[in-house]
Design a protein around this motif. Structure first.
Motif, short mmCIF file in Angstrom:
data_model
loop_
_atom_site.label_atom_id
_atom_site.label_comp_id
_atom_site.label_asym_id
_atom_site.label_seq_id
_atom_site.Cartn_x
_atom_site.Cartn_y
_atom_site.Cartn_z
N ARG B 9 14.62 0.30 13.45
CA ARG B 9 13.49 1.23 13.45
C ARG B 9 13.11 1.60 12.00
O ARG B 9 11.92 1.68 11.67
CB ARG B 9 13.90 2.47 14.24
CG ARG B 9 12.78 3.45 14.51
CD ARG B 9 13.18 4.43 15.60
NE ARG B 9 12.17 5.45 15.77
CZ ARG B 9 12.19 6.64 15.15
NH1 ARG B 9 13.18 6.93 14.32
NH2 ARG B 9 11.23 7.51 15.36
N ALA B 10 14.09 1.82 11.15
CA ALA B 10 13.82 2.13 9.75
C ALA B 10 13.10 0.96 9.07
O ALA B 10 12.18 1.16 8.27
CB ALA B 10 15.12 2.44 9.01
N PHE B 11 13.51 -0.24 9.42
CA PHE B 11 12.85 -1.44 8.88
C PHE B 11 11.39 -1.49 9.35
O PHE B 11 10.48 -1.76 8.56
CB PHE B 11 13.60 -2.69 9.37
CG PHE B 11 13.03 -4.00 8.90
CD1 PHE B 11 12.88 -4.28 7.55
CD2 PHE B 11 12.65 -4.96 9.82
CE1 PHE B 11 12.36 -5.50 7.12
CE2 PHE B 11 12.14 -6.19 9.40
CZ PHE B 11 11.99 -6.46 8.06
N ILE B 13 9.49 1.03 10.25
CA ILE B 13 8.72 2.09 9.57
C ILE B 13 8.39 1.65 8.14
O ILE B 13 7.28 1.86 7.65
CB ILE B 13 9.50 3.42 9.56
CG1 ILE B 13 9.69 3.94 10.99
CG2 ILE B 13 8.76 4.48 8.73
CD1 ILE B 13 10.65 5.12 11.10
N SER B 14 9.36 1.02 7.48
CA SER B 14 9.14 0.56 6.11
C SER B 14 8.02 -0.48 6.06
O SER B 14 7.24 -0.52 5.11
CB SER B 14 10.41 -0.06 5.54
OG SER B 14 11.47 0.86 5.56
N ASP B 23 7.67 2.50 16.30
CA ASP B 23 8.33 2.63 17.59
C ASP B 23 7.78 1.62 18.60
O ASP B 23 8.53 1.08 19.42
CB ASP B 23 8.18 4.06 18.12
CG ASP B 23 9.16 5.02 17.43
OD1 ASP B 23 10.11 4.53 16.78
OD2 ASP B 23 8.98 6.24 17.55
N ASP B 24 6.49 1.39 18.54
CA ASP B 24 5.91 0.35 19.41
C ASP B 24 6.49 -1.02 19.08
O ASP B 24 6.79 -1.83 19.96
CB ASP B 24 4.38 0.31 19.26
CG ASP B 24 3.71 1.53 19.90
OD1 ASP B 24 4.37 2.23 20.70
OD2 ASP B 24 2.53 1.78 19.58
N ALA B 77 5.00 7.75 7.84
CA ALA B 77 6.42 7.84 7.50
C ALA B 77 6.71 9.02 6.58
O ALA B 77 7.79 9.58 6.59
CB ALA B 77 6.86 6.54 6.83
N LEU B 80 8.22 12.30 7.95
CA LEU B 80 9.56 12.37 8.52
C LEU B 80 10.37 13.49 7.88
O LEU B 80 10.04 14.00 6.82
CB LEU B 80 10.28 11.04 8.31
CG LEU B 80 9.87 9.94 9.28
CD1 LEU B 80 10.47 8.62 8.84
CD2 LEU B 80 10.33 10.27 10.69
N LYS B 81 11.45 13.81 8.55
CA LYS B 81 12.31 14.88 8.06
C LYS B 81 12.85 14.54 6.67
O LYS B 81 12.96 13.40 6.29
CB LYS B 81 13.51 15.03 9.00
CG LYS B 81 14.38 13.78 8.98
CD LYS B 81 15.49 13.89 9.96
CE LYS B 81 16.13 12.51 10.11
NZ LYS B 81 17.40 12.31 9.74
N PRO B 87 16.83 12.57 -0.61
CA PRO B 87 16.00 12.94 -1.76
C PRO B 87 14.97 13.98 -1.36
O PRO B 87 14.67 14.14 -0.18
CB PRO B 87 15.31 11.62 -2.13
CG PRO B 87 16.04 10.55 -1.42
CD PRO B 87 16.70 11.18 -0.24
N PHE B 92 10.76 11.31 -1.85
CA PHE B 92 10.64 10.45 -0.67
C PHE B 92 9.21 9.93 -0.57
O PHE B 92 8.97 8.73 -0.38
CB PHE B 92 11.01 11.25 0.58
CG PHE B 92 10.98 10.45 1.86
CD1 PHE B 92 12.12 9.83 2.34
CD2 PHE B 92 9.81 10.35 2.59
CE1 PHE B 92 12.09 9.10 3.52
CE2 PHE B 92 9.76 9.63 3.77
CZ PHE B 92 10.90 9.01 4.24
N PHE B 95 8.30 7.51 -3.38
CA PHE B 95 8.89 6.19 -3.18
C PHE B 95 8.17 5.45 -2.05
O PHE B 95 7.89 4.25 -2.16
CB PHE B 95 10.38 6.31 -2.86
CG PHE B 95 11.11 5.00 -2.95
CD1 PHE B 95 11.60 4.54 -4.16
CD2 PHE B 95 11.27 4.20 -1.82
CE1 PHE B 95 12.25 3.32 -4.26
CE2 PHE B 95 11.90 2.98 -1.92
CZ PHE B 95 12.40 2.53 -3.13
N ARG B 96 7.86 6.18 -0.98
CA ARG B 96 7.16 5.57 0.14
C ARG B 96 5.80 5.01 -0.30
O ARG B 96 5.43 3.89 0.06
CB ARG B 96 6.93 6.60 1.25
CG ARG B 96 6.36 6.02 2.54
CD ARG B 96 5.78 7.11 3.44
NE ARG B 96 4.59 7.72 2.86
CZ ARG B 96 3.38 7.16 2.90
NH1 ARG B 96 3.20 6.01 3.50
NH2 ARG B 96 2.35 7.77 2.34
N LEU B 99 6.35 1.91 -2.41
CA LEU B 99 6.77 0.80 -1.55
C LEU B 99 5.58 0.22 -0.80
O LEU B 99 5.46 -1.00 -0.61
CB LEU B 99 7.83 1.30 -0.56
CG LEU B 99 8.70 0.26 0.13
CD1 LEU B 99 9.58 -0.48 -0.88
CD2 LEU B 99 9.58 0.94 1.18
#
Lengths: 88, 174
Positions: B9-11, B13-14, B23-24, B77, B80-81, B87, B92, B95-96, B99
């Motif tokens: 899931r993290a992949f 989102i990235s 999630d889909d 993304a 997110l929490k 960080p 966060f 960096f997002r 990326l």
């Protein structure tokens, strides 16, 4: 001597501005150009790699959350006995 | 299998930059895995198999939509929490954003090798690319990120007198 046209020995004379100066790497920026070359070739220093690695893992860890319930039914199917997915 | 999902899931989102799309993607990946479980060879890397399916789904969708970074629908993304040990939200988000500016092939290679814990060989298998290609993409991604985030290595500057003076506190050059 046309040294002024190469970007050296300029005294702020207005005429110098008429010429299109070739790109000359100043002697005083050897260290800087070395960094640029290394960055361009993808050979970053250890400090940069360490910082990037930390930031990347921190970012990624921030995305890790408990598995949403919507996936659990599918996961139970994959993990049920007899399924190939249950072998791991 | 369950253990692989948070990383999967993290992949996602990235790659997508959007939690709902991610999630889909994960759900579709799991459904495909279920439908094609016979093609999975027990004893091989289940996690890499799932990442491969998800990556192919994303690429297929990306080719259709051609807009993978910003999506006005759904949660980004960046929303997110941000846990205490993580960080700061600003870092966060910074960096997002950096990326997201990377080309998709570089981004996926960097995430797989630098965060998901795959080897270069496994990442090459997931991306259906040569190992050398993955290494090159990771290098280029790191270089670009360092530029975008203004990360500098003081040791790279070398024997520059002004810098040495600042570092050592002696003979400061003004």
């Amino acid at each position: 001597m046309k040294r002024g046209a190469n970007g050296e020995g300029t005294n702020g004379e207005g005429e110098e501005m008429k010429y299109r100066k070739p790109v000359v790497t100043p002697v005083t920026s050897i260290e800087h150009s070395t960094i640029q070359r290394r960055k361009a070739s993808g050979t970053l220093g250890p400090d940069i790699l360490e910082k990037l690695g930390k930031q990347l893992r921190g970012y990624y860890d921030g995305l890790i959350e408990p598995v949403p319930e919507r996936f659990m039914k599918i996961l139970r199917e994959l993990d049920k006995p007899g399924s190939k997915g249950s072998s791991e | 299998m369950l253990a692989a999902v948070p990383g999967l899931r993290a992949f996602a989102i990235s790659l997508s930059g959007n939690v709902d799309r991610a999630d889909d993607l994960v759900q579709e990946t799991l459904l495909r895995a279920l439908a094609n479980i016979d093609s999975f060879e027990p004893g091989t890397n289940m996690s890499a198999w799932l990442f491969t399916i998800l990556r192919n789904l994303f690429r297929s969708e990306y080719r259709k939509r051609r807009r993978e970074v910003e999506d006005g629908d759904g949660r980004l993304a960046g929303n997110l929490k941000s846990q205490a040990e993580q960080p700061s939200h600003l870092e966060f988000e910074e960096f997002r954003a950096a990326l997201a500016k990377l080309p998709p092939d570089q981004r996926e290679a960097l995430i797989l090798v630098g965060a998901s814990g795959f080897s270069y060989e496994e990442a090459a298998q997931i991306c259906d690319s040569a190992v050398g290609t993955i290494k090159s993409r990771v290098n280029r991604a790191r270089t670009r990120l360092a530029q975008l985030l203004n990360i500098e290595d003081v040791r790279e500057i070398g024997p520059d007198s002004a810098t040495q003076a600042v570092l050592t506190g002696q003979d400061a050059v003004k």
